[in-house]
Design a protein around this motif. Structure first.
Motif, PDB file in Angstrom:
ATOM      1  N   ILE A  54      46.839  43.916  45.130  1.00 60.89           N
ATOM      2  CA  ILE A  54      45.504  43.663  45.304  1.00 60.89           C
ATOM      3  C   ILE A  54      45.170  45.028  46.158  1.00 60.89           C
ATOM      4  O   ILE A  54      44.068  45.558  45.661  1.00 60.89           O
ATOM      5  CB  ILE A  54      45.456  42.445  46.423  1.00 60.89           C
ATOM      6  CG1 ILE A  54      46.108  40.829  45.251  1.00 60.89           C
ATOM      7  CG2 ILE A  54      43.822  42.134  47.067  1.00 60.89           C
ATOM      8  CD1 ILE A  54      45.945  40.259  45.989  1.00 60.89           C
ATOM      9  N   ALA A  55      46.164  46.214  47.105  1.00 59.84           N
ATOM     10  CA  ALA A  55      45.270  46.647  47.749  1.00 59.84           C
ATOM     11  C   ALA A  55      45.206  47.475  46.561  1.00 59.84           C
ATOM     12  O   ALA A  55      43.780  48.695  47.221  1.00 59.84           O
ATOM     13  CB  ALA A  55      46.390  47.029  48.987  1.00 59.84           C
ATOM     14  N   SER A  56      46.061  47.823  45.944  1.00 60.03           N
ATOM     15  CA  SER A  56      45.833  49.082  45.404  1.00 60.03           C
ATOM     16  C   SER A  56      44.685  49.443  44.595  1.00 60.03           C
ATOM     17  O   SER A  56      43.797  49.963  44.178  1.00 60.03           O
ATOM     18  CB  SER A  56      47.097  49.109  44.383  1.00 60.03           C
ATOM     19  OG  SER A  56      48.067  50.042  45.095  1.00 60.03           O
ATOM     20  N   LEU A  57      44.506  47.275  44.061  1.00 59.39           N
ATOM     21  CA  LEU A  57      42.812  47.347  42.766  1.00 59.39           C
ATOM     22  C   LEU A  57      41.774  48.198  43.815  1.00 59.39           C
ATOM     23  O   LEU A  57      40.733  48.240  43.036  1.00 59.39           O
ATOM     24  CB  LEU A  57      43.298  46.040  42.420  1.00 59.39           C
ATOM     25  CG  LEU A  57      44.199  45.974  41.368  1.00 59.39           C
ATOM     26  CD1 LEU A  57      44.227  44.598  40.740  1.00 59.39           C
ATOM     27  CD2 LEU A  57      44.021  47.192  40.306  1.00 59.39           C
ATOM     28  N   GLN A  58      42.286  47.474  45.287  1.00 63.01           N
ATOM     29  CA  GLN A  58      41.180  47.730  46.077  1.00 63.01           C
ATOM     30  C   GLN A  58      40.103  48.895  46.153  1.00 63.01           C
ATOM     31  O   GLN A  58      39.420  49.076  46.062  1.00 63.01           O
ATOM     32  CB  GLN A  58      41.067  47.179  46.816  1.00 63.01           C
ATOM     33  CG  GLN A  58      40.940  45.463  47.224  1.00 63.01           C
ATOM     34  CD  GLN A  58      41.667  44.524  48.114  1.00 63.01           C
ATOM     35  OE1 GLN A  58      41.742  45.085  49.259  1.00 63.01           O
ATOM     36  NE2 GLN A  58      40.497  43.572  48.331  1.00 63.01           N
ATOM     37  N   THR A  59      41.406  49.734  46.447  1.00 65.02           N
ATOM     38  CA  THR A  59      41.585  51.610  46.380  1.00 65.02           C
ATOM     39  C   THR A  59      40.782  51.946  45.194  1.00 65.02           C
ATOM     40  O   THR A  59      40.031  52.876  45.181  1.00 65.02           O
ATOM     41  CB  THR A  59      42.993  52.134  46.792  1.00 65.02           C
ATOM     42  OG1 THR A  59      43.607  51.389  47.714  1.00 65.02           O
ATOM     43  CG2 THR A  59      42.594  53.628  46.412  1.00 65.02           C
ATOM     44  N   LEU A  61      39.210  50.319  42.571  1.00 66.20           N
ATOM     45  CA  LEU A  61      38.089  50.090  42.941  1.00 66.20           C
ATOM     46  C   LEU A  61      36.342  51.114  43.507  1.00 66.20           C
ATOM     47  O   LEU A  61      35.799  51.464  43.605  1.00 66.20           O
ATOM     48  CB  LEU A  61      37.393  48.431  43.143  1.00 66.20           C
ATOM     49  CG  LEU A  61      37.789  47.520  42.277  1.00 66.20           C
ATOM     50  CD1 LEU A  61      37.968  46.019  42.330  1.00 66.20           C
ATOM     51  CD2 LEU A  61      36.923  48.006  40.767  1.00 66.20           C
ATOM     52  N   GLU A  62      37.218  51.410  44.871  1.00 62.96           N
ATOM     53  CA  GLU A  62      36.197  52.433  46.247  1.00 62.96           C
ATOM     54  C   GLU A  62      36.443  53.493  45.113  1.00 62.96           C
ATOM     55  O   GLU A  62      34.949  53.600  45.240  1.00 62.96           O
ATOM     56  CB  GLU A  62      37.078  51.807  47.112  1.00 62.96           C
ATOM     57  CG  GLU A  62      36.560  50.816  48.129  1.00 62.96           C
ATOM     58  CD  GLU A  62      37.910  51.217  48.921  1.00 62.96           C
ATOM     59  OE1 GLU A  62      38.464  51.648  49.398  1.00 62.96           O
ATOM     60  OE2 GLU A  62      38.577  50.063  50.047  1.00 62.96           O
TER      61      GLU A  62
END
Length: 94
Positions: A54-59, A61-62
């Motif tokens: 999830i953290a990697s995907l949020q990064t 997306l940012e």
């Protein structure tokens, strides 16, 4: 990911034996109340892997949002998130 579905009363009875229930075939236990899923239980390693993904995907997306607004063209921002495709795949567990 295969799940095992059990009722809340059954979960109460088998709580202390749940760690042994996890295997390659069953990676999560879904607990139900009145035949409706209310929670799931999974091994700690699976939980941590999901949080990391999830953290990697949020990064990602940012980064993508920054490219759309032009912010990613700033050298310091681009450098902060630069990674190879192979590194990205490893981070998100692909």
């Amino acid at each position: 990911m295969k799940e095992r579905i059990i009722s809340l009363p059954e979960a109460r009875r088998m709580l202390t034996r749940m760690p042994e229930q996890f295997s390659k075939e069953c990676t999560a236990i879904v607990i139900t109340r009145n035949n409706q899923p209310i929670m799931s239980i999974m091994p700690y390693e699976t939980h941590q892997a999901l949080l990391e993904n999830i953290a990697s995907l949020q990064t990602l997306l940012e980064i993508m949002a920054g490219k759309e607004t032009g912010e990613a063209s700033k050298p310091e921002k681009a450098r902060a998130h630069r990674a190879s495709w192979e590194e990205f795949q490893k981070e998100v567990g692909w």
